[in-house]
Design a protein around this motif. Sequence first.
Motif, short mmCIF file in Angstrom:
data_model
loop_
_atom_site.label_atom_id
_atom_site.label_comp_id
_atom_site.label_asym_id
_atom_site.label_seq_id
_atom_site.Cartn_x
_atom_site.Cartn_y
_atom_site.Cartn_z
N GLY A 71 36.74 14.09 46.97
CA GLY A 71 37.54 15.29 47.09
C GLY A 71 37.25 16.00 48.40
O GLY A 71 36.22 15.81 49.04
N GLY A 72 38.16 16.86 48.80
CA GLY A 72 37.99 17.59 50.05
C GLY A 72 37.11 18.79 49.88
O GLY A 72 36.53 19.03 48.83
N ASP A 73 37.00 19.59 50.95
CA ASP A 73 36.22 20.82 50.94
C ASP A 73 36.99 21.87 50.16
O ASP A 73 38.02 22.36 50.59
N THR A 74 36.51 22.21 48.96
CA THR A 74 37.22 23.14 48.10
C THR A 74 36.66 24.55 48.15
O THR A 74 37.18 25.44 47.51
N GLY A 75 35.56 24.76 48.87
CA GLY A 75 35.02 26.12 48.93
C GLY A 75 34.62 26.61 47.57
O GLY A 75 35.06 27.65 47.10
N THR A 76 33.74 25.86 46.88
CA THR A 76 33.43 26.09 45.47
C THR A 76 33.00 27.51 45.16
O THR A 76 33.36 28.05 44.13
N GLY A 77 32.23 28.13 46.03
CA GLY A 77 31.73 29.46 45.72
C GLY A 77 32.59 30.57 46.27
O GLY A 77 32.14 31.71 46.33
N GLY A 78 33.81 30.27 46.67
CA GLY A 78 34.63 31.24 47.38
C GLY A 78 35.17 32.37 46.53
O GLY A 78 35.33 32.25 45.32
N THR A 79 35.44 33.48 47.19
CA THR A 79 36.11 34.61 46.56
C THR A 79 37.37 34.92 47.34
O THR A 79 37.47 34.62 48.54
N GLY A 80 38.33 35.52 46.68
CA GLY A 80 39.58 35.87 47.34
C GLY A 80 40.74 35.80 46.38
O GLY A 80 40.55 35.62 45.17
N PRO A 81 41.97 35.93 46.85
CA PRO A 81 43.15 35.89 45.98
C PRO A 81 43.25 34.56 45.23
O PRO A 81 42.89 33.51 45.76
N ILE A 82 43.73 34.63 44.01
CA ILE A 82 43.87 33.43 43.18
C ILE A 82 45.24 33.40 42.51
O ILE A 82 45.94 34.41 42.47
N THR A 83 45.58 32.23 42.01
CA THR A 83 46.80 32.07 41.22
C THR A 83 46.42 31.64 39.81
O THR A 83 45.40 30.99 39.59
N PHE A 84 47.26 32.00 38.86
CA PHE A 84 47.07 31.65 37.45
C PHE A 84 48.31 30.89 37.00
O PHE A 84 49.38 31.46 36.86
N ALA A 85 48.15 29.59 36.82
CA ALA A 85 49.26 28.73 36.41
C ALA A 85 49.23 28.52 34.92
O ALA A 85 48.25 28.00 34.36
N THR A 86 50.30 28.91 34.24
CA THR A 86 50.36 28.79 32.79
C THR A 86 51.81 28.70 32.34
O THR A 86 52.73 28.91 33.14
N GLY A 87 52.01 28.39 31.07
CA GLY A 87 53.37 28.29 30.55
C GLY A 87 54.10 29.61 30.60
O GLY A 87 53.49 30.68 30.66
N ARG A 88 55.41 29.52 30.60
CA ARG A 88 56.25 30.72 30.72
C ARG A 88 55.89 31.76 29.67
O ARG A 88 55.74 31.44 28.49
N ASP A 89 55.75 33.00 30.11
CA ASP A 89 55.41 34.13 29.23
C ASP A 89 56.67 34.61 28.53
O ASP A 89 57.47 35.35 29.11
N THR A 90 56.86 34.20 27.29
CA THR A 90 58.08 34.55 26.56
C THR A 90 58.02 35.94 25.96
O THR A 90 59.03 36.44 25.45
N THR A 91 56.86 36.59 25.98
CA THR A 91 56.75 37.93 25.39
C THR A 91 56.48 39.02 26.43
O THR A 91 56.32 40.18 26.07
N ALA A 92 56.40 38.65 27.70
CA ALA A 92 56.22 39.60 28.81
C ALA A 92 54.95 40.44 28.67
O ALA A 92 54.91 41.59 29.07
N TYR A 93 53.90 39.86 28.10
CA TYR A 93 52.67 40.63 27.92
C TYR A 93 51.64 40.37 29.01
O TYR A 93 50.69 41.14 29.19
N LEU A 94 51.80 39.28 29.78
CA LEU A 94 50.77 38.88 30.72
C LEU A 94 50.64 39.79 31.94
O LEU A 94 49.53 40.15 32.33
#
Length: 415
Positions: free
Chosen positions: A25-48
């Motif tokens: 694997g490449g250099d993933t910056g394991t201990g890094g901090t900063g902006p992130i994304t959250f990939a998940t199934g569509r929120d059908t109840t608009a609570y997220l």
Amino acid sequence: MLRALSLTMAVLVTAGCAVAGNEGGGDTGTGGTGPITFATGRDTTAYLQPLLDRWNQAHPAEKVTLLELPEAADEQRAQMVANLQARSTRYDVLGLDVVWTAEFAENGWIIPLERGFFPLDRFLPPVVETAVYKDKLWAVPYTSNAGLLYYRTDLVKKPPRTWAELREQAQEVTKKHAIGGYGGQFLAYEGLTVNFSEAVQSAGSQVVSPDGTKVTLDVAKAGTALDFLRQGLREGWIPTESLSYKEEESRLAFQEGRLAFARNWPHAYGPARAELGGKVGVTMLPGLDGPGSSTLGGANLAVSASSKHQQTAQEFIRYFTGLDNQRRVLTEGSFPPVWTELYDDPELTRRFPYLPVLKQSILAAKPRPVSANYNQLSLVIASSVSKALSPPYTESARDVAASVKSELEEILRTQ
């Protein structure tokens, strides 16, 4: 300070494990901090989004962005796998179906986590096991799930405990009120695998051993389970249109008054109550000779091995699975929490009277196989059962079950 030091140590531990299990694997910056994304199934109840907004307000330099994937689990997995195989850094936190943990861990797509950083001892025990593979924690439980039987209290005096009672009541309602009797998730996808597995379990067998190493399907009992579903379709109390149902289609059919009984997950309760009021009842799935057995569902949160900001990702998971947010997962999203104490909270049980039944169902549920080849197993089951439920029924239910068993054994022999 102690909390920051604890997380730093946890990240260093998981970093070493991730590199060891992800050679090339490449250099993933394991201990890094900063902006992130959250990939998940569509929120059908608009609570997220409100939950994400709270994090973003407190962490302006480490904001999280929601990436909504398709509603269907199979399509979610396909998009995630394509991204992870390419070693893309687009995803940081992954919302995984509980059955994907083993596959994603085995392929080095996610990193192991430090158990002590999360309050796992306060979670429902069966739920924690869905996040463990080869004695390591690879994700953190976020929601749990167990199949429930929804029924119309204005049409049914007493909920069924057995298949025979369900058949009798569904036939009666269909005849008297000209609506469908019973519906589940019978389209050829993961939902059908779950429905078939629950029927097999409720007949006294199990498709595969919990560790995913052996096919334990009893052909006779599996044939009985399949015959029960076929009988409903032949006799008409399971409407033919249910062969095209996924979760949302079956939820809408029930809450719009087109079904008297429906198998679905707990998230369907809120919309059904909003539409039908006090006419909604919930009970455990019926079985051959008494209450049946659900399949354990839910979602776990994992950290992508390609993420450049894995420290922030783990901090976010700890926040997102905390007690306060778990309460909101239930009250605002209608999803089952993973914290045990919430199922016994008097305020919550008044608002969600199905919680005691749900807790019982989760504790009695069977997990799907912990196998890196789970997707192959599921495809075989869904494809075979889908064909078996559609006319003209040229092959006996027992022969279908024997064929499924043989194909599953072949998959496990080659893994």
